[in-house]
Design a protein around this motif. Structure first.
Motif, PDB file in Angstrom:
ATOM      1  N   LEU A   1       0.839  -1.207   0.000  1.00  0.00           N
ATOM      2  CA  LEU A   1       0.000   0.000   0.000  1.00  0.00           C
ATOM      3  C   LEU A   1       0.870   1.251   0.000  1.00  0.00           C
ATOM      4  CD1 LEU A   1      -2.733  -1.112   2.541  1.00  0.00           C
ATOM      5  CD2 LEU A   1      -2.995  -0.829   0.070  1.00  0.00           C
ATOM      6  N   ARG A   2       1.902   1.233   0.831  1.00  0.00           N
ATOM      7  CA  ARG A   2       2.810   2.394   0.865  1.00  0.00           C
ATOM      8  C   ARG A   2       3.535   2.546  -0.478  1.00  0.00           C
ATOM      9  NH1 ARG A   2       3.193   0.966   6.526  1.00  0.00           N
ATOM     10  NH2 ARG A   2       4.791  -0.580   6.089  1.00  0.00           N
ATOM     11  N   PHE A   3       3.918   1.407  -1.050  1.00  0.00           N
ATOM     12  CA  PHE A   3       4.604   1.435  -2.355  1.00  0.00           C
ATOM     13  C   PHE A   3       3.682   2.009  -3.437  1.00  0.00           C
ATOM     14  CE2 PHE A   3       5.752  -0.739  -6.354  1.00  0.00           C
ATOM     15  CZ  PHE A   3       7.049  -0.261  -6.491  1.00  0.00           C
ATOM     16  N   TYR A   4       2.450   1.538  -3.470  1.00  0.00           N
ATOM     17  CA  TYR A   4       1.488   2.053  -4.461  1.00  0.00           C
ATOM     18  C   TYR A   4       1.286   3.554  -4.277  1.00  0.00           C
ATOM     19  CZ  TYR A   4       0.028  -2.768  -5.563  1.00  0.00           C
ATOM     20  OH  TYR A   4      -0.018  -4.074  -5.954  1.00  0.00           O
ATOM     21  N   GLU A   5       1.261   3.973  -3.025  1.00  0.00           N
ATOM     22  CA  GLU A   5       1.063   5.403  -2.754  1.00  0.00           C
ATOM     23  C   GLU A   5       2.277   6.207  -3.232  1.00  0.00           C
ATOM     24  OE1 GLU A   5      -0.571   6.107   1.103  1.00  0.00           O
ATOM     25  OE2 GLU A   5      -0.403   8.284   0.877  1.00  0.00           O
ATOM     26  N   GLU A   6       3.468   5.688  -2.977  1.00  0.00           N
ATOM     27  CA  GLU A   6       4.683   6.362  -3.447  1.00  0.00           C
ATOM     28  C   GLU A   6       4.699   6.482  -4.969  1.00  0.00           C
ATOM     29  OE1 GLU A   6       7.468   4.596   0.130  1.00  0.00           O
ATOM     30  OE2 GLU A   6       8.007   4.157  -1.947  1.00  0.00           O
ATOM     31  N   ARG A   7       4.119   5.467  -5.636  1.00  0.00           N
ATOM     32  CA  ARG A   7       4.094   5.470  -7.104  1.00  0.00           C
ATOM     33  C   ARG A   7       2.915   6.263  -7.670  1.00  0.00           C
ATOM     34  NH1 ARG A   7       7.469   1.138  -8.978  1.00  0.00           N
ATOM     35  NH2 ARG A   7       6.932   1.865 -11.041  1.00  0.00           N
ATOM     36  N   GLY A   8       2.075   6.815  -6.812  1.00  0.00           N
ATOM     37  CA  GLY A   8       0.948   7.635  -7.252  1.00  0.00           C
ATOM     38  C   GLY A   8      -0.252   6.846  -7.717  1.00  0.00           C
ATOM     39  N   LEU A   9      -0.304   5.559  -7.376  1.00  0.00           N
ATOM     40  CA  LEU A   9      -1.434   4.726  -7.799  1.00  0.00           C
ATOM     41  C   LEU A   9      -2.636   4.890  -6.880  1.00  0.00           C
ATOM     42  CD1 LEU A   9       0.682   1.576  -8.601  1.00  0.00           C
ATOM     43  CD2 LEU A   9      -0.551   2.955 -10.268  1.00  0.00           C
ATOM     44  N   ILE A  10      -2.385   5.164  -5.630  1.00  0.00           N
ATOM     45  CA  ILE A  10      -3.445   5.442  -4.662  1.00  0.00           C
ATOM     46  C   ILE A  10      -3.008   6.666  -3.858  1.00  0.00           C
ATOM     47  CG2 ILE A  10      -4.274   3.058  -4.485  1.00  0.00           C
ATOM     48  CD1 ILE A  10      -2.743   2.830  -1.836  1.00  0.00           C
ATOM     49  N   SER A  11      -3.955   7.234  -3.116  1.00  0.00           N
ATOM     50  CA  SER A  11      -3.586   8.383  -2.284  1.00  0.00           C
ATOM     51  C   SER A  11      -4.347   8.311  -0.969  1.00  0.00           C
ATOM     52  CB  SER A  11      -3.887   9.694  -3.009  1.00  0.00           C
ATOM     53  OG  SER A  11      -5.262   9.784  -3.271  1.00  0.00           O
ATOM     54  N   SER A  12      -3.833   9.014   0.007  1.00  0.00           N
ATOM     55  CA  SER A  12      -4.466   9.038   1.327  1.00  0.00           C
ATOM     56  C   SER A  12      -4.377  10.451   1.884  1.00  0.00           C
ATOM     57  CB  SER A  12      -3.763   8.063   2.279  1.00  0.00           C
ATOM     58  OG  SER A  12      -2.444   8.498   2.531  1.00  0.00           O
ATOM     59  N   ASP A  13      -5.182  10.688   2.879  1.00  0.00           N
ATOM     60  CA  ASP A  13      -5.061  11.923   3.653  1.00  0.00           C
ATOM     61  C   ASP A  13      -4.276  11.568   4.903  1.00  0.00           C
ATOM     62  OD1 ASP A  13      -6.532  13.408   1.855  1.00  0.00           O
ATOM     63  OD2 ASP A  13      -8.445  12.887   2.814  1.00  0.00           O
ATOM     64  N   ARG A  14      -3.825  12.584   5.602  1.00  0.00           N
ATOM     65  CA  ARG A  14      -3.082  12.349   6.839  1.00  0.00           C
ATOM     66  C   ARG A  14      -3.835  12.961   8.010  1.00  0.00           C
ATOM     67  NH1 ARG A  14       2.060   9.935   6.102  1.00  0.00           N
ATOM     68  NH2 ARG A  14       2.035   9.320   3.929  1.00  0.00           N
ATOM     69  N   THR A  15      -3.791  12.254   9.132  1.00  0.00           N
ATOM     70  CA  THR A  15      -4.376  12.777  10.363  1.00  0.00           C
ATOM     71  C   THR A  15      -3.395  13.784  10.978  1.00  0.00           C
ATOM     72  OG1 THR A  15      -3.322  11.114  11.768  1.00  0.00           O
ATOM     73  CG2 THR A  15      -5.487  10.546  10.820  1.00  0.00           C
ATOM     74  N   ALA A  16      -3.827  14.416  12.060  1.00  0.00           N
ATOM     75  CA  ALA A  16      -2.942  15.352  12.763  1.00  0.00           C
ATOM     76  C   ALA A  16      -1.692  14.627  13.255  1.00  0.00           C
ATOM     77  CB  ALA A  16      -3.684  15.993  13.922  1.00  0.00           C
ATOM     78  N   GLY A  17      -1.834  13.328  13.530  1.00  0.00           N
ATOM     79  CA  GLY A  17      -0.696  12.524  13.971  1.00  0.00           C
ATOM     80  C   GLY A  17       0.081  11.905  12.821  1.00  0.00           C
ATOM     81  N   ASN A  18      -0.188  12.360  11.588  1.00  0.00           N
ATOM     82  CA  ASN A  18       0.496  11.910  10.376  1.00  0.00           C
ATOM     83  C   ASN A  18       0.224  10.439  10.039  1.00  0.00           C
ATOM     84  OD1 ASN A  18       2.000  12.597   8.096  1.00  0.00           O
ATOM     85  ND2 ASN A  18       3.905  11.792   8.984  1.00  0.00           N
ATOM     86  N   GLN A  19      -0.963   9.962  10.426  1.00  0.00           N
ATOM     87  CA  GLN A  19      -1.334   8.594  10.037  1.00  0.00           C
ATOM     88  C   GLN A  19      -2.168   8.648   8.764  1.00  0.00           C
ATOM     89  OE1 GLN A  19      -3.340   7.207  13.579  1.00  0.00           O
ATOM     90  NE2 GLN A  19      -1.453   6.235  14.305  1.00  0.00           N
ATOM     91  N   ARG A  20      -2.000   7.627   7.934  1.00  0.00           N
ATOM     92  CA  ARG A  20      -2.728   7.570   6.662  1.00  0.00           C
ATOM     93  C   ARG A  20      -4.201   7.249   6.899  1.00  0.00           C
ATOM     94  NH1 ARG A  20       2.388   5.554   5.319  1.00  0.00           N
ATOM     95  NH2 ARG A  20       3.143   6.271   3.295  1.00  0.00           N
ATOM     96  N   ARG A  21      -5.046   7.906   6.116  1.00  0.00           N
ATOM     97  CA  ARG A  21      -6.470   7.580   6.075  1.00  0.00           C
ATOM     98  C   ARG A  21      -6.889   7.532   4.613  1.00  0.00           C
ATOM     99  NH1 ARG A  21      -5.415   6.389  10.421  1.00  0.00           N
ATOM    100  NH2 ARG A  21      -6.366   7.004  12.389  1.00  0.00           N
ATOM    101  N   TYR A  22      -7.467   6.387   4.235  1.00  0.00           N
ATOM    102  CA  TYR A  22      -7.845   6.174   2.849  1.00  0.00           C
ATOM    103  C   TYR A  22      -9.361   6.279   2.682  1.00  0.00           C
ATOM    104  CZ  TYR A  22      -3.168   4.178   2.348  1.00  0.00           C
ATOM    105  OH  TYR A  22      -1.816   3.984   2.325  1.00  0.00           O
ATOM    106  N   PRO A  23      -9.798   6.871   1.587  1.00  0.00           N
ATOM    107  CA  PRO A  23     -11.237   6.850   1.302  1.00  0.00           C
ATOM    108  C   PRO A  23     -11.658   5.422   0.958  1.00  0.00           C
ATOM    109  CG  PRO A  23     -10.018   7.807  -0.534  1.00  0.00           C
ATOM    110  CD  PRO A  23      -9.025   7.558   0.563  1.00  0.00           C
TER     111      PRO A  23
END
Ligand code: FES
Length: 147
Positions: A18-40
């Protein structure tokens, strides 16, 4: 919104992927105030698209290019899948044909093991310049001319 653990559990895709796909721009997430990923939630359909495309032999670059054709980088719909998969048909047919030709040539190599550049049909497979002779015919004039 889903945590990375929830996405991994529901999609069967490991956290690392998941992190790899995100780095490659295939998926995206928002970040919480604590910098945790949140996916739609629709990321699950996008992941299904990615995994299915990979399963039929497409590279992540192919998948990225396909997803980039969608407006606003949205999640692929059923009709998107239909259109994109139809466009891949030609490439998949070409790969299947290449594998069939490779398989047909392999029969003469079974039990041989020579891997000869001169006589093995698997070496320089589909060499379009073989008729021009050995070596690098396109480089010969430059080498012979001293340049
Ligand atoms: S390995 Fe000997 S012909 Fe291919």
């Amino acid at each position: 919104m889903l945590t990375i653990g929830q996405v991994a559990e529901r999609s069967g895709v490991p956290h690392t992927a998941l992190r790899f796909y995100e780095e490659r721009g295939l998926i995206s997430s928002d970040r919480t105030a604590g910098n945790q990923r949140r996916y739609p939630r629709h990321v699950l359909r996008r992941l299904a698209f990615i995994r299915t495309a990979q399963r039929v032999g497409l590279s992540l670059e192919d998948v990225h290019a396909a997803l980039a054709t969608l407006p606003d980088n949205r999640t692929p719909t059923k009709s998107d899948w239909s259109r994109l998969s139809a466009s891949w048909q030609v490439e998949l047919d070409a790969r299947i044909d290449a594998l069939r030709r490779l398989r047909d040539r392999l029969t003469s190599c079974i039990g041989c093991g020579c891997l000869s550049l001169r006589s093995c049909t698997l070496q320089n497979f589909d060499d379009e310049q073989a008729a021009d002779g050995p070596g690098a015919p396109k480089l010969k004039p430059a080498v012979e001319g001293g340049t």
